[in-house]
Write an enzyme that holds these catalytic residues in place. Sequence first.
Site, short mmCIF file in Angstrom:
data_model
loop_
_atom_site.label_atom_id
_atom_site.label_comp_id
_atom_site.label_asym_id
_atom_site.label_seq_id
_atom_site.Cartn_x
_atom_site.Cartn_y
_atom_site.Cartn_z
N TRP A 102 0.90 -1.19 0.00
CA TRP A 102 -0.01 0.01 0.02
C TRP A 102 0.84 1.22 0.08
O TRP A 102 0.49 2.30 -0.55
CB TRP A 102 -0.99 -0.02 1.32
CG TRP A 102 -1.84 -1.20 1.09
CD1 TRP A 102 -1.93 -2.37 1.78
CD2 TRP A 102 -3.08 -1.16 0.02
NE1 TRP A 102 -3.00 -3.48 1.36
CE2 TRP A 102 -3.48 -2.55 0.37
CE3 TRP A 102 -3.45 -0.46 -0.95
CZ2 TRP A 102 -4.55 -3.09 -0.39
CZ3 TRP A 102 -4.47 -1.05 -1.66
CH2 TRP A 102 -4.85 -2.36 -1.69
N ASP A 173 -1.11 6.76 6.44
CA ASP A 173 -2.13 6.04 6.07
C ASP A 173 -2.72 5.02 7.33
O ASP A 173 -1.76 4.05 7.43
CB ASP A 173 -2.06 5.22 4.75
CG ASP A 173 -3.09 4.15 4.53
OD1 ASP A 173 -4.29 4.12 4.98
OD2 ASP A 173 -3.02 3.58 3.30
N LYS A 197 -11.88 -1.65 8.28
CA LYS A 197 -11.08 -2.43 9.03
C LYS A 197 -11.61 -2.45 10.53
O LYS A 197 -12.09 -3.42 11.02
CB LYS A 197 -9.42 -2.12 9.23
CG LYS A 197 -8.98 -1.90 7.92
CD LYS A 197 -8.95 -3.20 6.79
CE LYS A 197 -8.25 -3.05 5.53
NZ LYS A 197 -7.78 -3.94 4.57
#
Length: 362
Positions: A102, A173, A197
Site C-alpha cells: 500500500w 495511512d 477494518k
Amino acid sequence: MQRTYNFNAGPSALPLEVLEKAQKEFINYNETGMSVMELSHRSNEFEGILLNAQQNLRELLDIPENYEILFLQGGASLQFSMIPMNFLAADQTAGYVLTGSWSEKALKEAKKMGKTAVIATTDENKYRSIPKQNEIILPKDTLSYLHITSNNTIFGTQWHQYPELDGIDLIADMSSDILSKKIDVSKFSMIYAGAQKNLGPSGVTLVILKKELLDRIPDQLPTMLDYRTHVKSNSLYNTPPTFGIYMLSLVLEWVKTQGGLEGIEQKNHEKAALIYNQMDAYPDFYRPHAEKESRSLMNITFTLPSEELTQEFLSQAKEAGFVGLNGHRSIGGCRASAYNAVPLEACQALAHFMETFRKRFL
C-alpha cells in the site's frame, strides 16, 4: 445462530452489538418512519449522526481543536492522489517510507504529481520489518511531507514507534489500525483511514487534517479533490455515504463501552498473543513472516513447512468454521486479521485449532 469466526482482512468483522442495533433501527430510525438510508443528508436527523461521529472521534482519539475531521469517499486509494495534489508544491519533494504494497501504491500516485523520494524501505527483506529511526535519512531537498503506512495488512507488520521529525509534516495511512491503540494525533499533520477494518463498513474514508495545511492547497484543483471543499461543507458538499457514517458512529459508541482505546488496545494485545504464542512455541511449524519487533496486532501472517501443508491447514480451518485465513494472493500463506471487532473467543478458537492441527503432524 452460530456466528462465523471471521478473520477477513477487509471488509472485516463488525461488533455484533453494532449489527444488532442497526438491525433494530433499520426500518425506523429514531421514530422518523424511515431507514437511515432514506434520510436526507441535509436533515436534522442525519446531521445529528454526523456530529455525534465527529464528537466521539475527537473524544476517543483526543483530536486537538486545530484539526478537521472529514468523511470522504474513494477509499484510501483516492487519498494516494489527493495528498500530493493538495500538498506537494512544484519546488518540493514528497517523502515516502516503503513498508509494503500500500505504501508502494501511494508512492506510485505521488510520482504522477511531482517529485518524490524513498526515505526508507524494507523491501530488501521482503517487508518483514519496519524501518528504525536511524534508518530514516531525510534528503537535502525540502520535504513537503513524509508519508508512512502505519500497519501493513499483507505482510503483517506495524509501526510501534512513529518517526520523530523536526519541522516536517507526517502523514499516515492508518486504514488497518486506526482506533486499535492510543496515538498522539498531534504528532501527525494528517491521518487517513478507510473504514472497512476498524471503523465500520466499506465506503467511508476518515480524514483527520491539521487546519494549517489548508493554506498550502493550490487554487486550480478540481472541486471534489480539494480538501477545502469538504471542510467548508462539513463533509456534506455532495451526498455522503450516509449509512456507512451511521454505522461508523455506532462502532465509535461501541468502542467507548469497551473501555475506550485503552481497553481496546489491551484486548488486542491479548488476542494477538494467543496466536503469536503458538508461532513462538513451534517456529519451525508456524513460520512468521514479520520480525518479532515489527509484528502487527491486526494482521498475523505465517506459513507452514510446505505449500501442501499450508493448503491443508487452510482447508481444515475452513471446515472448522474459520473464514478469511488465506494470505494475500501476492504472497500466499496464512493471515489472521484480528481487528477490534474480532472477539477474544475467535482468537482462542484459532489458537486451539493451531495446536490440535500441529499435533497431527509433529
